[in-house]
Enzyme design. Structure first.
Site, PDB file in Angstrom:
ATOM      1  N   LYS A 156      54.565  -9.486  -8.924  1.00 39.63           N
ATOM      2  CA  LYS A 156      53.358  -8.802  -9.375  1.00 39.63           C
ATOM      3  C   LYS A 156      53.396  -7.365  -8.867  1.00 39.63           C
ATOM      4  O   LYS A 156      53.619  -7.135  -7.676  1.00 39.63           O
ATOM      5  CB  LYS A 156      52.121  -9.529  -8.845  1.00 39.63           C
ATOM      6  CG  LYS A 156      50.802  -8.993  -9.382  1.00 39.63           C
ATOM      7  CD  LYS A 156      49.638  -9.814  -8.847  1.00 39.63           C
ATOM      8  CE  LYS A 156      48.320  -9.275  -9.368  1.00 39.63           C
ATOM      9  NZ  LYS A 156      47.157 -10.005  -8.810  1.00 39.63           N
TER      10      LYS A 156
ATOM     11  N   HIS B 224      50.886  -4.977  -9.162  1.00 38.01           N
ATOM     12  CA  HIS B 224      49.591  -4.321  -9.026  1.00 38.01           C
ATOM     13  C   HIS B 224      48.648  -5.195  -8.203  1.00 38.01           C
ATOM     14  O   HIS B 224      48.916  -6.380  -7.986  1.00 38.01           O
ATOM     15  CB  HIS B 224      48.970  -4.066 -10.402  1.00 38.01           C
ATOM     16  CG  HIS B 224      48.679  -5.336 -11.162  1.00 38.01           C
ATOM     17  ND1 HIS B 224      49.670  -6.021 -11.837  1.00 38.01           N
ATOM     18  CD2 HIS B 224      47.537  -6.053 -11.326  1.00 38.01           C
ATOM     19  CE1 HIS B 224      49.144  -7.103 -12.402  1.00 38.01           C
ATOM     20  NE2 HIS B 224      47.858  -7.140 -12.099  1.00 38.01           N
TER      21      HIS B 224
END
Length: 227
Positions: free
Chosen positions: A104, A106
């Protein structure tokens, strides 16, 4: 054999997770049995599954660890339900952690891990459904050891198939132990499963009769681990 192991074998059959017949495995082998941990789908089943894992981990590795790590994807619910069960059964607060198939990029939780973020000094128990080749451990071990200076206390799987791994001599779970230097264990192994279910009824039917027992014996003559 401990009572919880017998209960777990019956539980796998009753949950339609452990099946007997003729199955073609990913390796191409024709197997007289197949285990699919994805068939644990109800709240009751997941609660019981976590308890069985917690008992086996406590018996084999004790409670001196901080984190339960489950490789994606099936290891994610395993780590969660086992963390809950460990708290309920032994009063021990442990964290859960899993890897992401895609990092991921963000948010506050960006990175390769889901759940707890590993830290230096953490002692980790890894949980998997079944180890047939050790591939998932080969993929995830570098990820978690690359996140922090951790110690893997051990690997727990639900079923040790007891057939040769990639090197053709030892069971895959033992190959993992040799390769990475941490202990491995299972809630039950196929020898225990066969002994418990042979000519015995579960849910109103005999699970392993003479014909199926002969097929299992023949399978292990060909694919059984020699050490």
């Amino acid at each position: 054999m401990e009572d919880y192991k017998r209960e777990f074998i019956d539980f796998m059959v009753e949950s339609n997770v452990l099946k007997f017949g003729e199955f073609t495995l990913k390796s191409g082998r024709k197997s007289p049995f197949f285990m699919n941990a994805g068939a644990y789908v109800t709240g009751y089943q997941l609660k019981k599954l976590g308890e069985f894992y917690a008992r086996a981990i406590h018996d084999n590795f004790g409670d001196d660890f901080d984190v339960l790590f489950g490789p994606a994807y099936k290891g994610i619910p395993l780590s969660v339900v086992t963390a809950v069960a460990f708290h309920d059964l032994y009063g021990k607060e442990v964290k859960y952690c899993s890897d992401r198939k895609e990092a991921k990029d963000h948010g506050a939780d960006k990175g390769n891990l889901l759940g707890y973020q590993l830290a230096d000094g953490d002692r980790v128990v890894m949980v998997e459904d079944v180890t047939t080749s050790g591939k998932s451990i080969d993929e995830t071990y570098p990820i978690i050891t690359g996140q922090a200076d951790i110690e893997v206390v051990g690997l727990m799987v639900s079923l040790n198939r007891m057939e040769v791994g990639r090197e053709g001599v030892k069971a895959a779970i033992d190959e993992v132990s040799d390769r990475y230097g941490f202990p491995t264990a299972s809630i039950v192994n196929m020898r225990e499963v066969t002994e418990h279910l042979y000519n015995r009824e579960v849910a109103g039917r005999v699970v392993i009769d003479d014909e199926l027992k002969a097929a299992i014996d023949a399978y292990y003559e060909t694919y059984g681990a020699k050490a």
